[in-house]
Scaffold this motif. Structure first.
Motif, PDB file in Angstrom:
ATOM      1  N   VAL A  19      41.122  39.033  39.197  1.00 21.94           N
ATOM      2  CA  VAL A  19      41.637  38.157  40.251  1.00 21.94           C
ATOM      3  C   VAL A  19      40.819  38.366  41.534  1.00 21.94           C
ATOM      4  N   GLY A  20      40.467  39.624  41.808  1.00 19.72           N
ATOM      5  CA  GLY A  20      39.625  39.886  42.983  1.00 19.72           C
ATOM      6  C   GLY A  20      40.392  39.873  44.283  1.00 19.72           C
ATOM      7  N   CYS A  21      41.528  40.573  44.313  1.00 21.66           N
ATOM      8  CA  CYS A  21      42.317  40.619  45.553  1.00 21.66           C
ATOM      9  C   CYS A  21      41.548  41.399  46.619  1.00 21.66           C
ATOM     10  N   ARG A  22      41.616  40.902  47.839  1.00 26.82           N
ATOM     11  CA  ARG A  22      41.024  41.630  48.963  1.00 26.82           C
ATOM     12  C   ARG A  22      42.065  42.610  49.492  1.00 26.82           C
ATOM     13  N   ALA A 180      48.631  41.101  33.095  1.00 25.62           N
ATOM     14  CA  ALA A 180      47.217  41.462  33.141  1.00 25.62           C
ATOM     15  C   ALA A 180      46.512  40.989  34.415  1.00 25.62           C
ATOM     16  N   HIS A 181      46.989  39.916  35.024  1.00 33.02           N
ATOM     17  CA  HIS A 181      46.396  39.375  36.264  1.00 33.02           C
ATOM     18  C   HIS A 181      47.546  39.015  37.193  1.00 33.02           C
ATOM     19  N   PRO A 182      48.299  40.021  37.646  1.00 32.35           N
ATOM     20  CA  PRO A 182      49.615  39.753  38.250  1.00 32.35           C
ATOM     21  C   PRO A 182      49.615  38.793  39.436  1.00 32.35           C
TER      22      PRO A 182
HETATM   23 FE1  SF4 Z   1      44.006  44.173  41.775  1.00 34.37          FE
HETATM   24 FE2  SF4 Z   1      46.443  43.432  40.983  1.00 34.37          FE
HETATM   25 FE3  SF4 Z   1      44.919  41.808  42.439  1.00 34.37          FE
HETATM   26 FE4  SF4 Z   1      44.285  42.279  39.917  1.00 34.37          FE
HETATM   27  S1  SF4 Z   1      46.110  41.231  40.633  1.00 34.37           S
HETATM   28  S2  SF4 Z   1      42.865  42.237  41.634  1.00 34.37           S
HETATM   29  S3  SF4 Z   1      44.896  44.423  39.716  1.00 34.37           S
HETATM   30  S4  SF4 Z   1      45.763  43.764  43.092  1.00 34.37           S
END
Ligand code: SF4
Length: 695
Positions: A19-22, A180-182
């Motif tokens: 997902v690539g969360c900042r 898996a990609h919350p």
């Molecule tokens: Fe990280 Fe969770 Fe965001 Fe995935 S969904 S990038 S594991 S914070």
């Protein structure tokens, strides 16, 4: 604004999933004190999940690797960096001199940065002289990459996560994003709550099925039939976009003739999905103004996974739902940089931007930049590397940031391969199942300790910045790889990871306009033109194939590589859990372990009753390849005849059960369909495969 509770706060990108969360990483006393979401992160919009926000304690876990280790007389001893680098260089040069460069292979990591993967690929191609370089996208989304390139031209999502917010409908196929990609899962959930019509296609009743209008539960391995059935209804009921097909595609006639054969009744017989549900799903998708197609490893990790992705592309092309806002094809990439590691050319057959190693112009450009002659011969894929090691042709491997002895299929074969090598060097943050077989272990830095870029599942290149230093004597992958390369006689000449990005931009057309400054806080989606203009939506006007037209695939349904039998009557599907990540190397060393301390096997109440299994019983799971023991969880979220487990716990070793069957085009293992026998441990069969008996 500074916060008095912390010494420093650094904005970086999550290292857990695609997902690539900042993230804002807050440090105090040289340790991560807290992580909060960056409010302007385009992929997360101020959200994070239980992994990105809380699973950071592993960085200061007492068992982090903090010094190089060298194996002597079967035991590891602590070594200096000089000794370790010298040993690695001497062994690799010896093997190269005795057996040639193709006797050596490298594995790059989809958890590492783009720059690390580029440097690793240069190490193998330029310092060693072989194209034996691959990365773990081989075992997850290589079928997606193959199919998207065949159908549309480029290996990436056609749009962005933001398209989910604009869609009137979406079909989610073989993915469980809330686990898996919350953060993407939450976005899909919110869209469904706002009225987006969500159709879920998955053998399990995943959480998002509760938010959808329809759940199709095909027998594992029959996704192709379902996609052909949807296409049949779209065509039969006149829901195709004739103008789009005529002006922007090729090959529809042949595909159209094949689709005729897949009536909903036929598809019901193959897949078990009621014909009426096929009809309804097709109408929901085709009649929506805008609709997304979203998929995951439940599509790709099959014998014909790449063909199913091509059939997904067919459906979008038939309805003209590609290249415009709200109608995106979004593969949910597993590891944080699985998109980037392949984009960077950590593959045996392509340089960055997926240009073939046999392409003269590309090879010459890299030769000029790197100052050495480069091979035009394709290298080994990961499974071919292990086969070659067992056959005695591959003598050395350099594995960085991967644990194939736990995550790859047919574990006993992988271990035999690692044991067959004359020399194995592993570069990692912890000892793993794979490092047990190493001759030298080099201690590396985690994502919170290094600099570079990751590319998320929507092709967004984002900055990664160090919030803390690596512990003890551990070093960044960049530093280790460039030092090893120098010791091998090839000085790469980079001072910093930013220098590497500058070279990537020079040699890679889709990165042409990428600089640290332009990436800023929110990143850019490739291709990025020289003037810095990026591409949130691909194919608005033309596809990236000769003639600018997309290509339909004419592909029939073919049965999976494993089917239930009298001896192995249940089908095992494997996947992921919310609390853990991949081999669990990081999350098992955090408080997430308290949330999910061990693995379970999900089994339907009907099967459990028939097999005298109660919730919580220890059960034996046996396939033709191995046997494991795991606790049973009786749940009606799984269909009768199927069982489900994950592979985050080395003590369970789920991948012992998985055989060599793989995608016909990319060698991605068929993790999602394995016939097994399940029974209470007290009744476990006496005859067991050798490895399982001894492990
Ligand atoms: Fe990280 Fe969770 Fe965001 Fe995935 S969904 S990038 S594991 S914070």
């Amino acid at each position: 604004m500074s916060d008095a509770r912390f010494d420093t706060t650094v904005t970086t990108t999550c290292g857990y999933c695609g997902v690539g969360c900042r993230l804002e990483a807050h440090a105090r006393g040289g340790r991560i004190a807290a992580i909060s979401p960056a409010l302007d992160g385009p992929a997360n919009l101020g959200h994070t999940c239980v992994k990105g926000r809380f699973a950071h304690q592993f960085t200061r876990s007492r068992d982090r690797l903090t010094a190089p280790l060298i194996k002597e007389n079967g035991e590891f001893r602590v070594a200096t960096w000089e000794e370790a680098i010298d040993r690695v260089a001497r062994e690799l040069l010896r093997i190269k001199a005795e057996h040639g460069p193709n006797a050596i292979a490298g594995l790059a990591s989809s958890r590492a940065t783009n720059e690390d993967c580029f440097v690793m690929s240069r190490l193998m191609r330029a310092a060693i002289g072989t194209n034996n370089i691959d990365n773990c996208s081989r075992v997850c989304h290589s079928p997606t990459s193959y199919a998207l390139r065949k159908a549309f031209g480029l290996s990436g999502a056609t749009g962005s996560f933001a398209d989910i917010d604009r869609a009137d409908a979406a079909i989610l196929i073989g993915a469980n994003p809330t686990a898996a990609h919350p953060v993407a899962g939450a976005r899909i959930k919110q869209a469904a709550l706002r009225g987006m019509q969500l159709v879920v296609i998955d053998p399990r009743r995943i959480e998002l099925a509760d938010y959808g209008v329809l759940h199709l539960a095909p027998r594992p391995g029959t996704n192709a039939a379902v996609m052909l059935g949807l296409a049949h209804v779209v065509q039969r009921d006149g829901l195709i976009d004739r103008a789009f097909i005529e002006t922007r595609t090729e090959g529809f006639e042949a595909a159209s003739a094949l689709i005729e054969d897949y009536t909903p009744a036929d598809v019901e017989r193959i897949s078990g999905v009621p014909a009426a549900d096929i009809e309804r799903a097709a109408h929901i998708y085709a009649e929506a103004g805008e609709a997304c197609l979203i998929w995951g490893l439940g599509v790709t990790e099959h014998k014909y996974g790449s063909e199913v992705v091509q059939l997904i592309c067919n459906l979008a092309l038939m309805t003209g739902k590609v290249g415009r806002p709200g109608s995106a094809l979004l593969p949910l990439r597993g590891q944080n940089n699985v998109q980037g590691s392949s984009d960077m050319g950590a593959l045996p057959d392509t340089y960055s931007d997926y240009r073939p190693v046999s392409d003269e112009a590309t090879a010459r450009a890299f030769e000029e930049a790197w100052g050495v002659p480069l091979s035009r011969e394709k290298g080994h894929t990961i499974p071919q590397m292990f086969d070659a090691a067992v056959a005695g042709d591959l003598k050395a491997m350099y594995i960085f940031g991967e644990d194939p002895a736990q995550t790859d299929p047919n574990t006993s074969h992988v271990i035999e391969a690692l044991e067959s090598l004359e020399f194995l060097v592993c570069q990692d943050i912890f000892e793993t199942e794979t490092t047990k077989h190493a001759d030298v272990i080099l201690p590396a830095a985690a994502f919170l300790e290094k600099q570079g870029t990751f590319t998320n599942a929507e092709r967004r290149v984002q900055l990664v910045m160090p919030a803390i230093d690596p512990p003890g004597g551990a070093k960044t992958d960049f530093e280790i790889l460039t030092t090893v390369s120098k010791a091998l006689g090839h000085d790469m000449g980079y001072e910093t990871p930013e220098d590497v990005l500058a070279e990537i931009a020079k040699l890679t057309p889709s990165f042409a306009g990428i600089t640290y400054e332009r990436l800023g806080r929110t990143g850019l989606q490739w291709p990025v033109a020289e003037d810095g203009t990026d591409s949130p939506i691909l194919y608005r006007e033309r596809f990236e194939l000769p003639g600018g037209k997309a290509r339909f695939a004419t592909l029939p349904y073919r049965p999976p590589g494993s089917e239930p039998s009298e001896e192995f009557p249940l089908i095992l599907v494997t996947g992921r859990r919310l609390e853990h990540y991949n081999a669990g190397t990081m999350t098992r060393r955090t408080a997430n372990l308290e949330l999910l301390p061990s693995e379970v096997l999900e089994i339907h109440p009907d099967d459990a009753e028939r097999l005298w299994i109660s919730d919580g019983d220890l059960v034996s799971v046996r396939s033709p390849y191995g046997r494991i023991e795991v606790e049973a969880r009786v749940t009606d979220r799984i269909e009768p005849g199927n069982v489900f487990t994950a592979f985050h716990f080395p003590e369970v070793r789920t991948n012992l059960l998985i055989g060599p069957s793989a995608d016909v085009n990319t060698s991605c293992p068929e993790y999602k369909v394995m016939a097994v026998d399940v029974r209470p441990v007290a009744e476990a069969p006496a005859r067991r495969p050798a490895l399982a008996a001894g492990d």
